[in-house]
Design a protein around this motif. Structure first.
Motif, mmCIF file in Angstrom:
data_model
loop_
_atom_site.group_PDB
_atom_site.id
_atom_site.type_symbol
_atom_site.label_atom_id
_atom_site.label_comp_id
_atom_site.label_asym_id
_atom_site.label_seq_id
_atom_site.Cartn_x
_atom_site.Cartn_y
_atom_site.Cartn_z
ATOM 1 N N ILE A 19 0.934 0.168 9.281
ATOM 2 C CA ILE A 19 -0.378 0.164 9.951
ATOM 3 C C ILE A 19 -1.236 -0.969 9.389
ATOM 4 C CG2 ILE A 19 -2.469 1.515 10.385
ATOM 5 C CD1 ILE A 19 -0.724 4.049 10.176
ATOM 6 N N PHE A 20 -1.129 -1.203 8.118
ATOM 7 C CA PHE A 20 -1.910 -2.241 7.435
ATOM 8 C C PHE A 20 -3.404 -1.959 7.549
ATOM 9 C CE2 PHE A 20 -2.113 -6.748 5.920
ATOM 10 C CZ PHE A 20 -1.133 -6.603 4.961
ATOM 11 N N GLY A 21 -3.735 -0.702 7.269
ATOM 12 C CA GLY A 21 -5.132 -0.269 7.272
ATOM 13 C C GLY A 21 -5.265 0.934 6.360
ATOM 14 N N PRO A 22 -6.489 1.483 6.240
ATOM 15 C CA PRO A 22 -6.733 2.574 5.271
ATOM 16 C C PRO A 22 -6.300 3.931 5.810
ATOM 17 C CG PRO A 22 -8.761 2.020 6.406
ATOM 18 C CD PRO A 22 -7.718 1.088 6.951
ATOM 19 N N VAL A 23 -5.019 4.062 6.077
ATOM 20 C CA VAL A 23 -4.492 5.277 6.702
ATOM 21 C C VAL A 23 -3.253 5.729 5.938
ATOM 22 C CG1 VAL A 23 -3.632 6.310 8.833
ATOM 23 C CG2 VAL A 23 -5.215 4.356 8.949
ATOM 24 N N ALA B 277 0.837 -1.214 0.000
ATOM 25 C CA ALA B 277 0.000 0.000 0.000
ATOM 26 C C ALA B 277 0.868 1.260 0.000
ATOM 27 C CB ALA B 277 -0.901 0.005 1.229
ATOM 28 N N GLY B 278 0.404 2.271 -0.695
ATOM 29 C CA GLY B 278 1.122 3.552 -0.723
ATOM 30 C C GLY B 278 0.771 4.337 0.532
ATOM 31 N N SER B 279 1.403 3.968 1.642
ATOM 32 C CA SER B 279 0.990 4.512 2.945
ATOM 33 C C SER B 279 1.739 5.785 3.328
ATOM 34 C CB SER B 279 1.159 3.450 4.033
ATOM 35 O OG SER B 279 2.454 2.904 3.969
ATOM 36 N N ARG B 280 2.867 6.047 2.640
ATOM 37 C CA ARG B 280 3.551 7.333 2.844
ATOM 38 C C ARG B 280 3.402 8.123 1.544
ATOM 39 N NH1 ARG B 280 9.357 6.834 3.748
ATOM 40 N NH2 ARG B 280 9.222 4.957 2.468
ATOM 41 N N LEU B 281 2.629 9.188 1.609
ATOM 42 C CA LEU B 281 2.367 9.981 0.405
ATOM 43 C C LEU B 281 3.236 11.237 0.439
ATOM 44 C CD1 LEU B 281 0.673 10.526 -2.148
ATOM 45 C CD2 LEU B 281 -1.074 11.543 -0.668
ATOM 46 N N PHE B 282 4.167 11.323 -0.502
ATOM 47 C CA PHE B 282 5.042 12.496 -0.592
ATOM 48 C C PHE B 282 4.545 13.391 -1.723
ATOM 49 C CE2 PHE B 282 7.769 9.242 1.340
ATOM 50 C CZ PHE B 282 8.195 9.937 2.469
ATOM 51 N N VAL B 283 4.229 14.631 -1.385
ATOM 52 C CA VAL B 283 3.662 15.544 -2.373
ATOM 53 C C VAL B 283 4.549 16.790 -2.468
ATOM 54 C CG1 VAL B 283 1.583 16.761 -3.093
ATOM 55 C CG2 VAL B 283 1.383 14.759 -1.600
ATOM 56 N N VAL C 46 -6.925 10.230 6.031
ATOM 57 C CA VAL C 46 -5.776 10.964 5.485
ATOM 58 C C VAL C 46 -5.185 11.789 6.619
ATOM 59 C CG1 VAL C 46 -5.001 12.669 3.790
ATOM 60 C CG2 VAL C 46 -6.892 11.104 3.221
ATOM 61 N N LEU C 47 -3.932 11.520 6.953
ATOM 62 C CA LEU C 47 -3.254 12.287 7.998
ATOM 63 C C LEU C 47 -2.330 13.307 7.344
ATOM 64 C CD1 LEU C 47 -2.258 9.430 10.484
ATOM 65 C CD2 LEU C 47 -4.203 10.995 10.677
ATOM 66 N N LYS C 48 -2.545 14.587 7.677
ATOM 67 C CA LYS C 48 -1.607 15.605 7.170
ATOM 68 C C LYS C 48 -0.741 16.103 8.327
ATOM 69 C CE LYS C 48 -4.784 19.534 7.338
ATOM 70 N NZ LYS C 48 -5.386 20.627 6.612
ATOM 71 N N ASN C 49 0.173 16.983 8.010
ATOM 72 C CA ASN C 49 1.166 17.447 9.004
ATOM 73 C C ASN C 49 1.912 16.257 9.611
ATOM 74 O OD1 ASN C 49 0.172 19.971 8.512
ATOM 75 N ND2 ASN C 49 -1.126 20.015 10.344
ATOM 76 N N ALA C 50 2.104 15.232 8.815
ATOM 77 C CA ALA C 50 2.837 14.066 9.314
ATOM 78 C C ALA C 50 4.331 14.323 9.145
ATOM 79 C CB ALA C 50 2.422 12.829 8.531
ATOM 80 N N SER C 51 5.125 13.731 10.020
ATOM 81 C CA SER C 51 6.581 13.875 9.869
ATOM 82 C C SER C 51 7.256 12.524 10.098
ATOM 83 C CB SER C 51 7.123 14.924 10.842
ATOM 84 O OG SER C 51 6.811 14.534 12.158
ATOM 85 N N GLU C 52 8.516 12.476 9.663
ATOM 86 C CA GLU C 52 9.189 11.183 9.537
ATOM 87 C C GLU C 52 9.427 10.449 10.849
ATOM 88 O OE1 GLU C 52 12.106 10.774 6.117
ATOM 89 O OE2 GLU C 52 12.190 12.910 6.553
ATOM 90 N N ASP C 53 9.370 11.181 11.964
ATOM 91 C CA ASP C 53 9.619 10.520 13.252
ATOM 92 C C ASP C 53 8.347 9.904 13.846
ATOM 93 O OD1 ASP C 53 8.680 13.083 13.320
ATOM 94 O OD2 ASP C 53 9.441 13.495 15.339
ATOM 95 N N MET C 54 7.197 10.129 13.243
ATOM 96 C CA MET C 54 5.942 9.624 13.836
ATOM 97 C C MET C 54 5.772 8.125 13.603
ATOM 98 S SD MET C 54 3.230 12.536 12.677
ATOM 99 C CE MET C 54 3.398 14.231 13.213
ATOM 100 N N SER C 55 5.130 7.461 14.547
ATOM 101 C CA SER C 55 4.913 6.011 14.397
ATOM 102 C C SER C 55 4.068 5.714 13.158
ATOM 103 C CB SER C 55 4.255 5.435 15.656
ATOM 104 O OG SER C 55 3.004 6.054 15.869
ATOM 105 N N VAL C 56 3.122 6.603 12.841
ATOM 106 C CA VAL C 56 2.258 6.363 11.673
ATOM 107 C C VAL C 56 3.022 6.472 10.357
ATOM 108 C CG1 VAL C 56 0.041 6.956 12.711
ATOM 109 C CG2 VAL C 56 1.497 8.782 11.797
#
Ligand code: NAD
Length: 500
Positions: free
Chosen positions: A405-409, A309-315, A390-400
């Protein structure tokens, strides 16, 4: 996100569901030696749908004996590639003839929408057997010219034989139960191995129905054995068994490491398809409509229960807000509900455990500072439903962002330029897949080369074909599934040297 109603289980499945769910050992359907069974749940309703034989070490012992006998002395051991090819092709036909039923079983057991189960899981499973049927007649060695420096006049005829590795243990997960069985069984059969297959305890039903079809196709007794049960018991017994020559595992990286340790006793060969945290990249020069739709599909397909799954979306920074808004809009409009409702686009998660895991990550993500631009919680209804998130303001140190996760996140993060992106994309212990959306063909190819992943999709995502090898870099696995690359997992090479 809107909610579809819970639809009843199709009547036509009742005969299958009401028959006892036994294990396939030596061509016979048998109870567990212990007599124990375990419950299997419908993830859309949290109701028990079947009681399945709970295989343990004693049952694995019988299955290994049956597989050993079939490999060493049964009709299978004398069968030509052409005969094996016919049997494997017949399995593909039978899967197609029972496509509706198999898709219904998959929907009931795993939760995924029926249309997805039929178009993806069942169709790709049939295709895998058909593709592999072709290889059975094309397994061949080489003739190799040799010369000995210490006996220059000696002449030899040297060649290699490609032989099946032997008895194979195969342990599979719950996210594509039938398809994972097909990815494993088809290459093992084409190469002439015999198998002990252990489906995931959450989703054993389609593998059992496939077992019936495999017998119906005429595969000899003992060639395919199916032991249902839990990982810590049946799975561990397979991984450590001294009479199993190879183990093929698909599942979590954590269990993959346990498999490697368990396999050392007899140094059995190991192939692993493990977890992922795959980067999906959108550049500002991409066709944004297709990139946004593709990014949503990359994470919400199959409830996000997809190892690639494309779970890390870089834009890219200039289009970050637009892309996050677009993917969030799709998430909010996805129809979530029972897989048997024709309007459902996303089903429940597979199990209570998986539901707890995914909702735990949703809480952790927000606690660590991410913000839910869409979704963010569970659905207040029976069954294991969560919102596409959809989680925004995510950063590389976060557990997510770091953990699977293996879910729709999906966690969306901005990037500036190409060099920054490559470092971010590769900043993970995993390396299963990657996607990139851009109109700049050079940029796309540079990324494909630089990213450490076993599959790269350019202006597309989740494209699978039986002919295309799939597998992981880094901690996403060892070896490849599909394509002719998978044959390496199941063959060994013998050099033969004849003095002339
Ligand atoms: P899991 O690793 O716990 O289970 C997978 C299989 O391994 C099941 O059949 C299970 O019974 C068995 N198992 C568990 N413990 C075992 C042990 N000690 N010894 C032997 N077998 C054991 O995985 P899960 O959490 O149920 O499934 C989700 C994980 O699977 C995710 O992390 C996902 O990335 C991974 N996965 C990977 C792929 C891929 O192709 N790379 C595909 C699907 C799932």
């Amino acid at each position: 996100m809107s909610v579809a109603t819970n639809s009843p289980v199709p009547e036509s499945l009742q005969p299958f569901l009401s028959s006892p769910k036994k294990m396939l050992i030596g061509g016979k359907w048998v109870d567990a030696q212990s007599g124990k069974t375990f419950e299997v749940f419908d993830p859309a309703s949290d109701q028990v749908i079947a009681e399945v034989a709970e295989g343990e070490a004693a049952d694995v012992e019988l299955a290994v004996a049956a597989a050993r006998k079939a490999f060493d002395q049964g009709p299978w051991s004398r069968m030509s590639g052409s005969e094996r090819s016919r049997l494997i092709w017949r399995i593909a036909e039978l899967i197609e003839e029972h496509a509706d039923e198999l898709a219904q079983i998959e929907t009931l057991d795993n939760g995924k929408p029926f249309a997805v189960a039929k178009a993806a899981d069942v169709a790709l499973a049939a295709d895998m057997f058909r593709y592999m049927a072709g290889w059975a007649t094309k397994i061949e060695g080489n003739t190799i010219p040799i010369h000995l420096p210490y006996a220059p006049d000696a002449e030899f005829h040297a060649f290699t034989l490609r032989e099946p590795v032997g008895v194979v243990g195969q342990i599979i997960p719950w996210n594509f139960p039938l398809l994972m069985a097909a990815w494993k069984l088809a290459p093992a059969l084409t190469t002439g191995c015999t198998v002990i297959l252990k489906p995931a305890e959450q989703t054993p039903l389609s593998a059992l129905r496939l077992g019936e079809l495999i017998l119906q196709a005429g595969v000899p007794d003992g060639v395919v054995n199916i032991v249902t049960g839990f990982g810590e018991t049946a799975g561990a017994a397979i991984a450590s068994h001294e009479q199993i020559d190879k183990v093929a595992f698909t599942g979590s990286t954590e269990v993959g490491k346990l498999i490697i340790n368990a396999a050392t006793g007899n140094l059995k060969r190991v192939s692993l398809e493990l977890g992922g945290k795959s980067p999906n990249v959108i550049y500002d020069d991409a066709d944004l409509d297709s990139a946004i739709a593709g990014a949503a599909d990359a994470i919400f397909f199959n409830q996000g229960e997809v190892c690639s799954a494309g779970s890390r979306l870089f834009v890219q920074k200039g289009v970050y807000d637009e892309v996050v808004a677009g993917v969030s809009e799709i998430a909010k409009n996805l129809k979530v509900g029972s897989g048997f409702d024709a309007s459902t686009q996303m089903g429940p998660l597979v199990s209570r455990e998986q539901f707890d895991r995914v909702t735990g990550y949703l809480k952790a993500g927000v606690a660590e500072g991410a913000e839910a631009a869409a979704g963010g919680s569970a659905l207040d209804r029976p069954g294991y439903f969560v919102q596409p998130t959809v989680l925004k303001n995510a950063s590389e140190d976060m557990s997510v962002v770091r953990e699977e996760i293996f879910g729709p996140v999906v966690a969306a993060m901005p990037f500036g330029d190409e060099s920054e992106l490559v470092n971010q994309a590769n900043n993970t212990a995993y390396g299963l897949a990657a996607g990139i959306w851009t109109r700049d063909i050079s940029k796309a190819h540079r990324f494909a080369k630089a990213v450490k992943a076993g599959s790269v999709w350019i202006n597309c995502y989740s494209v699978f074909d039986a002919a295309l090898p799939f597998g992981g870099y880094k901690q996403s696995g060892w070896g490849r599934e599909m394509g002719h690359a998978v044959l390496e997992n199941y063959l060994q090479t013998k050099s033969v040297c004849v003095s002339l």
